[in-house]
Design an enzyme around this catalytic site. Sequence first.
Site, PDB file in Angstrom:
ATOM      1  N   SER A   1       0.800  -1.230   0.000  1.00  0.00           N
ATOM      2  CA  SER A   1       0.000   0.000   0.000  1.00  0.00           C
ATOM      3  C   SER A   1       0.835   1.284   0.000  1.00  0.00           C
ATOM      4  CB  SER A   1      -0.987  -0.009   1.174  1.00  0.00           C
ATOM      5  OG  SER A   1      -1.926  -1.038   0.981  1.00  0.00           O
TER       6      SER A   1
ATOM      7  N   THR B   1      -6.093  -3.387   8.110  1.00  0.00           N
ATOM      8  CA  THR B   1      -5.951  -4.760   7.636  1.00  0.00           C
ATOM      9  C   THR B   1      -5.932  -5.732   8.806  1.00  0.00           C
ATOM     10  OG1 THR B   1      -4.757  -6.191   6.091  1.00  0.00           O
ATOM     11  CG2 THR B   1      -3.403  -4.717   7.438  1.00  0.00           C
TER      12      THR B   1
ATOM     13  N   LYS C   1      -9.830  -5.453  11.068  1.00  0.00           N
ATOM     14  CA  LYS C   1     -10.949  -4.962  10.246  1.00  0.00           C
ATOM     15  C   LYS C   1     -12.294  -4.948  10.992  1.00  0.00           C
ATOM     16  CE  LYS C   1      -9.082  -6.092   5.715  1.00  0.00           C
ATOM     17  NZ  LYS C   1      -9.338  -6.653   4.386  1.00  0.00           N
TER      18      LYS C   1
ATOM     19  N   ASN D   1     -12.222  -1.619   6.015  1.00  0.00           N
ATOM     20  CA  ASN D   1     -10.828  -1.612   5.559  1.00  0.00           C
ATOM     21  C   ASN D   1     -10.340  -0.193   5.270  1.00  0.00           C
ATOM     22  OD1 ASN D   1     -11.933  -1.035   2.992  1.00  0.00           O
ATOM     23  ND2 ASN D   1     -10.145  -1.977   2.028  1.00  0.00           N
TER      24      ASN D   1
ATOM     25  N   ASP E   1     -13.002  -3.360  -0.133  1.00  0.00           N
ATOM     26  CA  ASP E   1     -12.556  -4.685  -0.593  1.00  0.00           C
ATOM     27  C   ASP E   1     -13.513  -5.279  -1.622  1.00  0.00           C
ATOM     28  OD1 ASP E   1     -10.226  -4.824   0.956  1.00  0.00           O
ATOM     29  OD2 ASP E   1     -11.288  -5.670   2.670  1.00  0.00           O
TER      30      ASP E   1
ATOM     31  N   ARG F   1     -13.355 -25.396   3.840  1.00  0.00           N
ATOM     32  CA  ARG F   1     -12.757 -26.512   4.601  1.00  0.00           C
ATOM     33  C   ARG F   1     -13.651 -26.887   5.782  1.00  0.00           C
ATOM     34  NH1 ARG F   1      -6.983 -24.981   6.948  1.00  0.00           N
ATOM     35  NH2 ARG F   1      -8.258 -23.420   7.992  1.00  0.00           N
TER      36      ARG F   1
ATOM     37  N   GLY G   1      -4.664 -12.024  -8.303  1.00  0.00           N
ATOM     38  CA  GLY G   1      -5.164 -11.279  -7.150  1.00  0.00           C
ATOM     39  C   GLY G   1      -4.603  -9.883  -6.943  1.00  0.00           C
TER      40      GLY G   1
HETATM   41  P1  ATR Z   1      -9.637 -13.597   5.824  1.00  0.00           P
HETATM   42  O1  ATR Z   1     -10.277 -12.611   6.754  1.00  0.00           O
HETATM   43  O2  ATR Z   1      -8.347 -13.110   5.221  1.00  0.00           O
HETATM   44  O3  ATR Z   1     -10.569 -14.135   4.802  1.00  0.00           O
HETATM   45  P2  ATR Z   1      -9.977 -15.706   7.729  1.00  0.00           P
HETATM   46  O4  ATR Z   1     -11.111 -14.992   8.304  1.00  0.00           O
HETATM   47  O5  ATR Z   1      -8.973 -16.334   8.632  1.00  0.00           O
HETATM   48  O6  ATR Z   1      -9.136 -14.790   6.740  1.00  0.00           O
HETATM   49  O7  ATR Z   1     -10.584 -16.818   6.739  1.00  0.00           O
HETATM   50  C1  ATR Z   1      -9.820 -17.716   6.121  1.00  0.00           C
HETATM   51  C2  ATR Z   1     -10.747 -18.645   5.303  1.00  0.00           C
HETATM   52  O8  ATR Z   1      -9.915 -19.407   4.483  1.00  0.00           O
HETATM   53  C3  ATR Z   1     -11.529 -19.607   6.135  1.00  0.00           C
HETATM   54  O9  ATR Z   1     -12.697 -19.948   5.445  1.00  0.00           O
HETATM   55  C4  ATR Z   1     -10.591 -20.804   6.219  1.00  0.00           C
HETATM   56  O10 ATR Z   1     -11.233 -22.040   6.392  1.00  0.00           O
HETATM   57  P3  ATR Z   1     -11.794 -22.536   7.823  1.00  0.00           P
HETATM   58  O11 ATR Z   1     -13.130 -21.870   7.987  1.00  0.00           O
HETATM   59  O12 ATR Z   1     -11.861 -23.986   7.701  1.00  0.00           O
HETATM   60  O13 ATR Z   1     -10.776 -22.064   8.831  1.00  0.00           O
HETATM   61  C5  ATR Z   1      -9.980 -20.777   4.865  1.00  0.00           C
HETATM   62  N1  ATR Z   1      -8.615 -21.282   4.842  1.00  0.00           N
HETATM   63  C6  ATR Z   1      -7.514 -20.671   5.336  1.00  0.00           C
HETATM   64  N2  ATR Z   1      -6.420 -21.400   5.101  1.00  0.00           N
HETATM   65  C7  ATR Z   1      -6.827 -22.512   4.440  1.00  0.00           C
HETATM   66  C8  ATR Z   1      -6.163 -23.663   3.925  1.00  0.00           C
HETATM   67  N3  ATR Z   1      -4.838 -23.812   4.026  1.00  0.00           N
HETATM   68  N4  ATR Z   1      -6.913 -24.597   3.314  1.00  0.00           N
HETATM   69  C9  ATR Z   1      -8.251 -24.447   3.210  1.00  0.00           C
HETATM   70  N5  ATR Z   1      -8.930 -23.391   3.672  1.00  0.00           N
HETATM   71  C10 ATR Z   1      -8.234 -22.435   4.289  1.00  0.00           C
END
Ligand code: ATR
Length: 280
Positions: free
Chosen positions: A15, A61, A65, A86, A101, A152, A237
């Site tokens: 940024s 960030t 947030k 954000n 975002d 996941r 991205g």
């Molecule tokens: P952000 O705010 O950046 O989106 P977050 O709130 O921590 O970060 O969310 C991460 C998301 O990515 C979640 O949905 C997480 O899955 P879980 O709900 O099972 O925790 C998913 N995620 C993060 N790392 C992952 C990985 N290595 N494989 C699969 N899903 C992942």
Amino acid sequence: MLTALIGHPVSHSLSPTIHAHWLEVHGIEASYRLLDVAPSEMKEAIENMRKKMPLRGMNVTVPHKERIIPYLESVDDTARAIGAVNTVVVEDGKWHGTNTDAYGFITHLLTHAPKLKANLNHAVVLGAGGAARAAVYALKQAGAARITILNRTYANAQQLGTEMGAEAAPMAQAEAMFATADLLANTTSAGMKGIAPLELPLQALPTHAVVYDIVYAPRETELLKQAAARGLHTVDGLGMLLFQAQKAFEAWWGVLPAVDAGLMQAVEDELRPREKASHA
Ligand code: ATR
């Protein structure tokens, strides 16, 4: 005047490079600073900023947030719907929260895959965190008829789906969901440098599907490589970061700066030595 990024950590952020470029292009005398604030120091840091800094605004960030919201005088509808801020704009000492975002996510996507403007029926979103919330919000605004969240942890997908008015499905149903998808968007950190990519049944996607990964380090993630190898249209991205910054800059300075070759050059000049260092 001063703008800043508040987060923890923040040292990797692009940024400052992005905003310094635009400040120079537009001849605005201001700077953009990185403020690394641990969650336990938030209250004191904000009191200090309010007292001592000539702030025009801030980006916010991870992990602040949501945490920043109680410190703001107001939060607009977009940030409220996404549940995260954000960008903060300071007007007469009052802090107003917004969220750019979702704008960044959809503007970059539709700039690089314009055919989706008229053909976004089914979108599949991977992940159920903060970035997924912004993506689902943006896709709804863009008119996606059907949005499926795959995650996941299925319970998190269900919860987000209920809150945002989208479908949720367990990862085990990925193949069936992919079969009708016009867009597959990864909002998880899987595939980021040092984090294993997701294993996905990309062969199930229709040939017209667009694959979008919000991870930008590396620029070409494993997901995008595999999608490109299948001949699918891919969107990386980095642009989401640039477009969310574009809208924040406009909120602070009243002018929408260009996401153009000059900006890309500045960002690439900043990224090149970092990539070399990480390969050394
Ligand atoms: P952000 O705010 O950046 O989106 P977050 O709130 O921590 O970060 O969310 C991460 C998301 O990515 C979640 O949905 C997480 O899955 P879980 O709900 O099972 O925790 C998913 N995620 C993060 N790392 C992952 C990985 N290595 N494989 C699969 N899903 C992942």
